[in-house]
Motif scaffolding. Structure first.
Motif, PDB file in Angstrom:
ATOM      1  N   ASP A   6       0.852  -1.201   0.000  1.00  0.00           N
ATOM      2  CA  ASP A   6       0.000   0.000   0.000  1.00  0.00           C
ATOM      3  C   ASP A   6       0.884   1.246   0.000  1.00  0.00           C
ATOM      4  OD1 ASP A   6      -2.225  -1.580   0.149  1.00  0.00           O
ATOM      5  OD2 ASP A   6      -2.584  -1.264   2.285  1.00  0.00           O
ATOM      6  N   ILE A   7       1.868   1.247   0.898  1.00  0.00           N
ATOM      7  CA  ILE A   7       2.731   2.433   1.059  1.00  0.00           C
ATOM      8  C   ILE A   7       4.180   1.966   1.168  1.00  0.00           C
ATOM      9  CG2 ILE A   7       3.237   4.472   2.478  1.00  0.00           C
ATOM     10  CD1 ILE A   7       0.378   4.331   3.566  1.00  0.00           C
ATOM     11  N   ALA A   8       5.072   2.675   0.472  1.00  0.00           N
ATOM     12  CA  ALA A   8       6.513   2.429   0.632  1.00  0.00           C
ATOM     13  C   ALA A   8       7.169   3.719   1.110  1.00  0.00           C
ATOM     14  CB  ALA A   8       7.127   1.996  -0.692  1.00  0.00           C
ATOM     15  N   ILE A   9       7.928   3.602   2.190  1.00  0.00           N
ATOM     16  CA  ILE A   9       8.670   4.748   2.714  1.00  0.00           C
ATOM     17  C   ILE A   9      10.123   4.568   2.316  1.00  0.00           C
ATOM     18  CG2 ILE A   9       9.420   5.926   4.817  1.00  0.00           C
ATOM     19  CD1 ILE A   9       6.720   5.107   6.040  1.00  0.00           C
ATOM     20  N   ILE A  10      10.660   5.575   1.657  1.00  0.00           N
ATOM     21  CA  ILE A  10      12.055   5.494   1.208  1.00  0.00           C
ATOM     22  C   ILE A  10      12.887   6.301   2.191  1.00  0.00           C
ATOM     23  CG2 ILE A  10      13.625   5.901  -0.720  1.00  0.00           C
ATOM     24  CD1 ILE A  10      11.073   5.816  -2.534  1.00  0.00           C
ATOM     25  N   GLY A  11      13.653   5.610   3.018  1.00  0.00           N
ATOM     26  CA  GLY A  11      14.471   6.273   4.039  1.00  0.00           C
ATOM     27  C   GLY A  11      14.160   5.689   5.408  1.00  0.00           C
ATOM     28  N   GLY A  12      15.196   5.200   6.084  1.00  0.00           N
ATOM     29  CA  GLY A  12      15.012   4.539   7.378  1.00  0.00           C
ATOM     30  C   GLY A  12      15.676   5.291   8.512  1.00  0.00           C
ATOM     31  N   ILE A 206       9.027  10.016   0.506  1.00  0.00           N
ATOM     32  CA  ILE A 206      10.477  10.218   0.406  1.00  0.00           C
ATOM     33  C   ILE A 206      10.960  10.820   1.722  1.00  0.00           C
ATOM     34  CG2 ILE A 206      12.329  11.197  -1.023  1.00  0.00           C
ATOM     35  CD1 ILE A 206      10.197   9.562  -2.584  1.00  0.00           C
ATOM     36  N   ALA A 207      11.786  10.064   2.431  1.00  0.00           N
ATOM     37  CA  ALA A 207      12.314  10.530   3.725  1.00  0.00           C
ATOM     38  C   ALA A 207      13.806  10.241   3.752  1.00  0.00           C
ATOM     39  CB  ALA A 207      11.586   9.814   4.868  1.00  0.00           C
ATOM     40  N   PRO A 316      11.098  22.053   7.803  1.00  0.00           N
ATOM     41  CA  PRO A 316      10.965  20.809   7.031  1.00  0.00           C
ATOM     42  C   PRO A 316      10.008  20.942   5.849  1.00  0.00           C
ATOM     43  CG  PRO A 316       9.776  20.628   9.107  1.00  0.00           C
ATOM     44  CD  PRO A 316      10.507  21.938   9.148  1.00  0.00           C
ATOM     45  N   ILE A 317      10.065  19.959   4.984  1.00  0.00           N
ATOM     46  CA  ILE A 317       9.195  19.890   3.800  1.00  0.00           C
ATOM     47  C   ILE A 317       8.275  18.684   4.010  1.00  0.00           C
ATOM     48  CG2 ILE A 317       9.146  19.532   1.303  1.00  0.00           C
ATOM     49  CD1 ILE A 317      11.983  20.726   1.187  1.00  0.00           C
ATOM     50  N   PRO A 327       0.635  11.836  -6.363  1.00  0.00           N
ATOM     51  CA  PRO A 327       1.791  12.571  -5.834  1.00  0.00           C
ATOM     52  C   PRO A 327       2.743  11.624  -5.106  1.00  0.00           C
ATOM     53  CG  PRO A 327      -0.093  12.849  -4.378  1.00  0.00           C
ATOM     54  CD  PRO A 327      -0.565  12.039  -5.556  1.00  0.00           C
ATOM     55  N   ALA A 328       3.971  12.090  -4.929  1.00  0.00           N
ATOM     56  CA  ALA A 328       4.873  11.438  -3.972  1.00  0.00           C
ATOM     57  C   ALA A 328       4.806  12.291  -2.713  1.00  0.00           C
ATOM     58  CB  ALA A 328       6.288  11.412  -4.524  1.00  0.00           C
ATOM     59  N   TRP A 329       4.826  11.662  -1.556  1.00  0.00           N
ATOM     60  CA  TRP A 329       4.790  12.408  -0.305  1.00  0.00           C
ATOM     61  C   TRP A 329       6.219  12.699   0.145  1.00  0.00           C
ATOM     62  CZ3 TRP A 329       0.143  14.001   1.522  1.00  0.00           C
ATOM     63  CH2 TRP A 329      -0.998  13.379   0.998  1.00  0.00           C
ATOM     64  N   LEU A 330       6.471  13.932   0.548  1.00  0.00           N
ATOM     65  CA  LEU A 330       7.823  14.288   1.007  1.00  0.00           C
ATOM     66  C   LEU A 330       7.828  14.481   2.527  1.00  0.00           C
ATOM     67  CD1 LEU A 330       9.003  16.876  -1.705  1.00  0.00           C
ATOM     68  CD2 LEU A 330       8.959  14.382  -1.803  1.00  0.00           C
TER      69      LEU A 330
END
Ligand code: GLY
Length: 371
Positions: A6-12, A206-207, A316-317, A327-330
């Motif tokens: 459903d959701i992928a978060i890029i950045g750990g 995107i994180a 922050p953004i 959209p991509a979420w930032l």
């Protein structure tokens, strides 16, 4: 790894993981793609101060309000994380003491204290003697101090480990790789990983902190740049022992569990390397010894560098970027305050991603404010 999320978060780092924790409780399938083996996150290098009272300016309001809201969330965030994982993240709500060694620095603290009073924040000026009564290790040269009793601290490395555990227990996948590209395709995202395989996701976040080089279809690169920081740690002695974080004009000094003291941090704009300079560490050591003389005799344990993800206006953004339909979420650019802001940024952005009204107004932090 599944073929679809459903959701992928890029950045750990702490922002990606805090957001993943929030979303994992409310999403069927979620992945965090974490390239930390290749790109050390800012989180691991941070000292973990939760210190809205000491930011340089109080941010014209919105950033301070977000910071103060997040500080208010931190106690319950820490308790729930500890209960869920059994991990000790060394959260301490002992307050923070900012100290001055001369009249000019004392005036700056007084101005900060007055600005905080206007915002109904708890802060008080102390004399040097009063500050030494709280912290006997302080130098006789300390002439004045500002005590912010609600500011706090945490251990960012322990925090990261606890968040990873929580996210996994909530059913999310932690994928150790980097994202080579993300293409919008038939109303979804096709995410290609560095190792060659990939997956499809309905939403991506995107994180990625200060890390650059990713290519997201239809999203212009946000104006995030690195501000390098060097820091080091020493083994405390009884003469250098501190009960709370002390911030001097040349260094901040953070006592941690097990007698470790973290001292930071330099600031170098647009440096993306992780080299640690002898000059940087000696400058910090001098700044720390000015405030706590016994630190001169404390043995060094480690030194390191990290990259703060900064933005042109210091805020922050947070929000959607790119195509309206997909959209991509930032969740980027938390600069000096990623650890502090993690609970509030995560709760508010997670609400938006799930189509709910966030409790916190994110409109001052939208990606499109930079044009
Ligand atoms: N938050 C402290 C620092 O960025 O050095």
């Amino acid at each position: 790894m599944k073929a679809r999320y459903d959701i992928a978060i890029i950045g750990g780092g702490v922002i990606g993981l805090a957001l993943a924790r929030e979303l994992a409780a409310q999403t069927r399938s979620l992945a965090v793609v974490d390239a930390s083996a290749r790109i050390p996150p800012a989180t691991a290098a941070a000292a973990g101060m939760l210190a809205p009272s000491f930011e340089k300016d109080l941010g014209g309001g919105a950033l301070y309000e977000l910071s103060a809201a997040s500080l208010r969330m931190w106690s319950s965030f820490a308790v729930s994380l500890a209960e869920e994982t059994g991990a000790d993240i060394d959260f301490r709500s002992d307050g923070i003491l900012g100290v001055a060694l001369d009249a000019a620095a004392a005036r700056k603290l007084e101005a900060q204290c007055a600005a905080l009073a206007k915002r109904d924040a708890d802060a008080a000026m102390l004399t040097g003697t009063e500050a030494r009564a709280l912290e006997p290790a302080l130098s006789d040269r300390v002439t004045a101090a500002m005590q912010a009793p609600e500011d706090a601290q945490v251990d960012p490395v322990k925090l990261t480990a606890a968040l990873r555990l929580s996210v996994e227990r909530r059913g999310a996948a932690l994928i150790d790789d980097y994202v080579a590209s993300a293409q919008a395709e038939a109303g979804r995202w096709r995410v290609a990983l560095g190792a060659g395989d990939g997956f499809v996701a309905d939403d991506i976040v995107i994180a990625t902190g200060a890390a650059s080089g990713w290519a997201i279809d239809g999203v212009s690169r946000p104006p995030v740049f690195p501000v390098k920081g060097e820091a080091f740690s020493v083994a405390s002695t009884s003469a250098a022992s501190l009960a709370r974080v002390v911030r001097g004009p040349g260094a901040y000094i953070c006592p941690k569990a097990g007698g470790r003291i973290v001292i930071g941090a330099t600031e170098q704009r647009d440096r993306a390397d992780l080299d640690v300079s002898a000059a940087g560490i000696e400058t910090l050591r001098g700044g720390a010894v000015d405030v706590v003389p016994a630190l001169e005799h404390c043995a060094e344990l480690a030194r390191w560098a990290g990259l703060r993800p900064a933005t042109p206006d210091g805020a922050p953004i947070l929000g959607p970027a790119g195509r309206r339909a997909r959209p991509a979420w930032l969740a980027l650019g938390h600069h000096r305050n990623g650890v502090l802001l993690a609970p509030a940024s995560a709760a508010a952005l997670a609400a938006e991603i799930l189509g709910n009204e966030p409790d916190i107004d994110l409109s001052p932090f939208r990606p499109n404010r930079f044009g």
